[in-house]
Motif scaffolding. Structure first.
Motif, PDB file in Angstrom:
ATOM      1  N   ALA A   1      -0.085  12.153   0.478  1.00 11.52           N
ATOM      2  CA  ALA A   1       1.223  11.901   1.095  1.00 11.52           C
ATOM      3  C   ALA A   1       1.216  12.145   2.600  1.00 11.52           C
ATOM      4  N   VAL A   2       0.503  13.173   3.033  1.00 13.05           N
ATOM      5  CA  VAL A   2       0.577  13.596   4.436  1.00 13.05           C
ATOM      6  C   VAL A   2      -0.506  12.949   5.301  1.00 13.05           C
ATOM      7  N   TRP A   3      -1.702  12.886   4.795  1.00 11.08           N
ATOM      8  CA  TRP A   3      -2.856  12.410   5.565  1.00 11.08           C
ATOM      9  C   TRP A   3      -3.075  10.938   5.246  1.00 11.08           C
ATOM     10  N   ARG A   4      -2.216  10.092   5.762  1.00  7.29           N
ATOM     11  CA  ARG A   4      -2.092   8.708   5.322  1.00  7.29           C
ATOM     12  C   ARG A   4      -3.209   7.774   5.777  1.00  7.29           C
TER      13      ARG A   4
ATOM     14  N   ILE B   1      -4.146  17.557  -3.849  1.00  8.20           N
ATOM     15  CA  ILE B   1      -4.578  16.207  -3.478  1.00  8.20           C
ATOM     16  C   ILE B   1      -3.365  15.288  -3.311  1.00  8.20           C
ATOM     17  N   ALA B   2      -2.333  15.452  -4.134  1.00 10.28           N
ATOM     18  CA  ALA B   2      -1.115  14.648  -3.987  1.00 10.28           C
ATOM     19  C   ALA B   2      -0.479  14.895  -2.625  1.00 10.28           C
ATOM     20  N   VAL B   3      -0.429  16.140  -2.195  1.00 10.13           N
ATOM     21  CA  VAL B   3       0.121  16.450  -0.865  1.00 10.13           C
ATOM     22  C   VAL B   3      -0.747  15.818   0.218  1.00 10.13           C
TER      23      VAL B   3
ATOM     24  N   TRP C   1      -9.695   8.378   4.952  1.00 12.83           N
ATOM     25  CA  TRP C   1     -10.331   7.968   3.703  1.00 12.83           C
ATOM     26  C   TRP C   1     -10.476   9.108   2.696  1.00 12.83           C
ATOM     27  N   LEU C   2     -10.425  10.357   3.154  1.00 12.13           N
ATOM     28  CA  LEU C   2     -10.728  11.466   2.258  1.00 12.13           C
ATOM     29  C   LEU C   2      -9.710  11.675   1.125  1.00 12.13           C
ATOM     30  N   PRO C   3      -8.395  11.662   1.370  1.00 13.72           N
ATOM     31  CA  PRO C   3      -7.466  11.867   0.248  1.00 13.72           C
ATOM     32  C   PRO C   3      -7.556  10.806  -0.852  1.00 13.72           C
ATOM     33  N   PRO C   4      -7.653   9.502  -0.512  1.00 13.62           N
ATOM     34  CA  PRO C   4      -7.816   8.536  -1.612  1.00 13.62           C
ATOM     35  C   PRO C   4      -9.132   8.712  -2.374  1.00 13.62           C
TER      36      PRO C   4
ATOM     37  N   PHE D   1       0.824  -1.205   0.000  1.00  9.69           N
ATOM     38  CA  PHE D   1       0.000   0.000   0.000  1.00  9.69           C
ATOM     39  C   PHE D   1       0.864   1.263   0.000  1.00  9.69           C
ATOM     40  N   GLY D   2       2.081   1.165   0.526  1.00 10.43           N
ATOM     41  CA  GLY D   2       3.003   2.295   0.436  1.00 10.43           C
ATOM     42  C   GLY D   2       3.391   2.570  -1.005  1.00 10.43           C
ATOM     43  N   VAL D   3       3.660   1.511  -1.753  1.00  9.21           N
ATOM     44  CA  VAL D   3       3.976   1.658  -3.175  1.00  9.21           C
ATOM     45  C   VAL D   3       2.753   2.176  -3.931  1.00  9.21           C
ATOM     46  N   LEU D   4       1.594   1.657  -3.584  1.00  8.43           N
ATOM     47  CA  LEU D   4       0.355   2.116  -4.217  1.00  8.43           C
ATOM     48  C   LEU D   4       0.128   3.606  -3.943  1.00  8.43           C
ATOM     49  N   ARG D   5       0.389   4.024  -2.715  1.00  5.85           N
ATOM     50  CA  ARG D   5       0.252   5.445  -2.367  1.00  5.85           C
ATOM     51  C   ARG D   5       1.178   6.297  -3.238  1.00  5.85           C
ATOM     52  N   LEU D   6       2.417   5.836  -3.421  1.00  3.16           N
ATOM     53  CA  LEU D   6       3.363   6.559  -4.277  1.00  3.16           C
ATOM     54  C   LEU D   6       2.881   6.616  -5.728  1.00  3.16           C
ATOM     55  N   LEU D   7       2.280   5.535  -6.206  1.00  2.00           N
ATOM     56  CA  LEU D   7       1.739   5.526  -7.568  1.00  2.00           C
ATOM     57  C   LEU D   7       0.593   6.531  -7.716  1.00  2.00           C
ATOM     58  N   VAL D   8      -0.259   6.595  -6.706  1.00  4.88           N
ATOM     59  CA  VAL D   8      -1.370   7.555  -6.757  1.00  4.88           C
ATOM     60  C   VAL D   8      -0.822   8.982  -6.751  1.00  4.88           C
ATOM     61  N   ILE D   9       0.167   9.235  -5.905  1.00  3.09           N
ATOM     62  CA  ILE D   9       0.789  10.564  -5.876  1.00  3.09           C
ATOM     63  C   ILE D   9       1.399  10.881  -7.236  1.00  3.09           C
ATOM     64  N   ALA D  10       2.097   9.919  -7.821  1.00  3.66           N
ATOM     65  CA  ALA D  10       2.690  10.120  -9.150  1.00  3.66           C
ATOM     66  C   ALA D  10       1.603  10.368 -10.197  1.00  3.66           C
TER      67      ALA D  10
END
Length: 122
Positions: free
Chosen positions: A54-57, A49-51, A60-63, A3-12
């Motif tokens: 990254a920050v609000w891990r 939204i990318a920030v 549910w709201l950022p995803p 899920f950490g990698v997935l989070r990075l993909l979403v940010i990218a």
């Protein structure tokens, strides 16, 4: 870890979408009355939204925002391909269009996967 990698993909994906829309805005969209400002909104929203992702891990709201951002942008693009969107008619010919679709799909799929309960705990 997954899920950490997935989070990075979403940010990218979010930052990639923002970049594509900035490039297109600089190329031609700034001269179009409604679409030009919407492209700038997309640039700012993608970064914000990318920030948040990254920050609000563990919320549910950022995803959800990432998935909604991707779906709305992809929906507007599909309209521009079919019936037109505020006078803009696209034809899916440029690399910017391809990368735009790729980044939006990453935002939608990745954002929805990050909404899984396990993703918010990790």
């Amino acid at each position: 870890m997954i899920f950490g990698v997935l989070r990075l993909l979403v940010i990218a994906g979010l930052l990639g979408s923002a970049w594509v829309h900035l490039v297109v805005w600089l190329d031609w969209a700034r001269d179009v009355a409604v679409v030009g400002p919407l492209f700038l909104v997309n640039v700012v929203a993608g970064v914000v939204i990318a920030v948040a992702v990254a920050v609000w891990r563990h919320h549910w709201l950022p995803p959800l925002a990432a998935a909604g951002f991707g779906a709305a942008t992809l929906g507007a693009y599909v309209l521009s391909l079919t019936v037109g969107f505020y006078g803009v008619q696209e034809q899916f010919r440029t690399s910017a269009e391809v990368w735009g679709v790729v980044t939006e799909v990453v935002c939608v799929v990745g954002g929805l996967l990050l909404l899984l309960p396990r993703a918010r705990r990790e």
